[in-house]
Design a protein around this motif. Structure first.
Motif, mmCIF file in Angstrom:
data_model
loop_
_atom_site.group_PDB
_atom_site.id
_atom_site.type_symbol
_atom_site.label_atom_id
_atom_site.label_comp_id
_atom_site.label_asym_id
_atom_site.label_seq_id
_atom_site.Cartn_x
_atom_site.Cartn_y
_atom_site.Cartn_z
ATOM 1 N N GLY A 20 -91.562 -83.079 28.233
ATOM 2 C CA GLY A 20 -92.690 -82.466 28.948
ATOM 3 C C GLY A 20 -92.565 -82.662 30.445
ATOM 4 O O GLY A 20 -92.846 -81.736 31.226
ATOM 5 N N LEU A 21 -92.158 -83.857 30.864
ATOM 6 C CA LEU A 21 -91.956 -84.102 32.299
ATOM 7 C C LEU A 21 -90.826 -83.231 32.850
ATOM 8 O O LEU A 21 -90.939 -82.681 33.961
ATOM 9 C CB LEU A 21 -91.639 -85.582 32.549
ATOM 10 N N LEU A 22 -89.728 -83.095 32.078
ATOM 11 C CA LEU A 22 -88.610 -82.259 32.524
ATOM 12 C C LEU A 22 -89.003 -80.781 32.562
ATOM 13 O O LEU A 22 -88.555 -80.037 33.439
ATOM 14 C CB LEU A 22 -87.384 -82.466 31.621
ATOM 15 N N MET A 23 -89.857 -80.347 31.629
ATOM 16 C CA MET A 23 -90.327 -78.960 31.644
ATOM 17 C C MET A 23 -91.250 -78.728 32.845
ATOM 18 O O MET A 23 -91.201 -77.665 33.472
ATOM 19 C CB MET A 23 -91.085 -78.633 30.343
ATOM 20 N N HIS A 27 -86.673 -78.554 34.892
ATOM 21 C CA HIS A 27 -85.290 -78.950 34.599
ATOM 22 C C HIS A 27 -84.918 -78.619 33.146
ATOM 23 O O HIS A 27 -83.760 -78.736 32.768
ATOM 24 C CB HIS A 27 -85.089 -80.449 34.843
ATOM 25 N N MET A 28 -85.916 -78.221 32.370
ATOM 26 C CA MET A 28 -85.692 -77.919 30.956
ATOM 27 C C MET A 28 -86.668 -76.833 30.541
ATOM 28 O O MET A 28 -87.800 -76.803 31.012
ATOM 29 C CB MET A 28 -85.909 -79.197 30.120
ATOM 30 N N PHE A 36 -83.376 -79.558 21.211
ATOM 31 C CA PHE A 36 -83.083 -80.988 21.260
ATOM 32 C C PHE A 36 -83.847 -81.730 20.159
ATOM 33 O O PHE A 36 -83.287 -82.601 19.480
ATOM 34 C CB PHE A 36 -83.437 -81.555 22.643
ATOM 35 N N LEU A 37 -85.119 -81.353 19.946
ATOM 36 C CA LEU A 37 -85.908 -81.997 18.888
ATOM 37 C C LEU A 37 -85.336 -81.685 17.503
ATOM 38 O O LEU A 37 -85.285 -82.574 16.639
ATOM 39 C CB LEU A 37 -87.366 -81.546 18.973
#
Length: 154
Positions: A20-23, A27-28, A36-37
């Motif tokens: 969630g932070l990367l989204m 960055h994702m 990935f999950l």
């Protein structure tokens, strides 16, 4: 909940939090996080399967060791394997003379004490009685599954 289940849930929540932070920082993408999950689930399930496979394999090795031990065991009485008895050798009388017997696990509870029994050759005999009177024990002695404690059986 087991320790394994708790740690698995904690790891999933950690991945979702970091993903969630990367989204949020772009960055994702959502698709990359979902992929990935999915891969994480497959790896986790595979590792869990390896764990159960290993425990089943060890059970199999234990059972196999016991089986080989039983196959290697030598009989207490010779089996005379391959020896053919003629019909006239099989005709004879059965004779129990002063036979006493108790099962090895219950020596304090004798089944027979000074049993005398003669069954002439060529006769038919029936043993009847209530449950627990020793019918099966008598057959076990006849078949030499057990030996009498005292006396002789021929």
């Amino acid at each position: 909940m087991s320790q394994t289940g708790l740690s698995g849930n904690f790891m999933i929540l950690s991945v979702l939090y970091k993903g969630g932070l990367l989204m949020a920082s772009q960055h994702m993408t959502v698709g990359e996080l979902s992929s990935f999950l999915m891969y994480t689930f497959w790896v986790g399930i595979s590792i869990a399967g390896l764990s159960s496979f290993y425990s089943e394999l060890m059970k199999g090795f234990g059972a196999g060791a016991r089986l080989w031990e039983l196959l290697d065991r030598k009989p207490e009485f010779p089996l005379n394997e391959g020896q053919i008895l003629s019909p006239d050798q099989l005709k004879g009388q059965l004779d129990f003379c002063n036979v006493s017997f108790a099962y090895p696990t219950r020596r304090e509870a004798p089944i027979f004490q000074n049993l005398n029994l003669l069954i002439p050759a060529g006769t038919i005999m029936a043993v009847v009685g209530p449950s627990g009177s020793g019918k099966s024990s008598l057959v076990s002695l006849l078949l030499r599954l057990y030996d009498p404690d005292t006396g002789k059986s021929e």
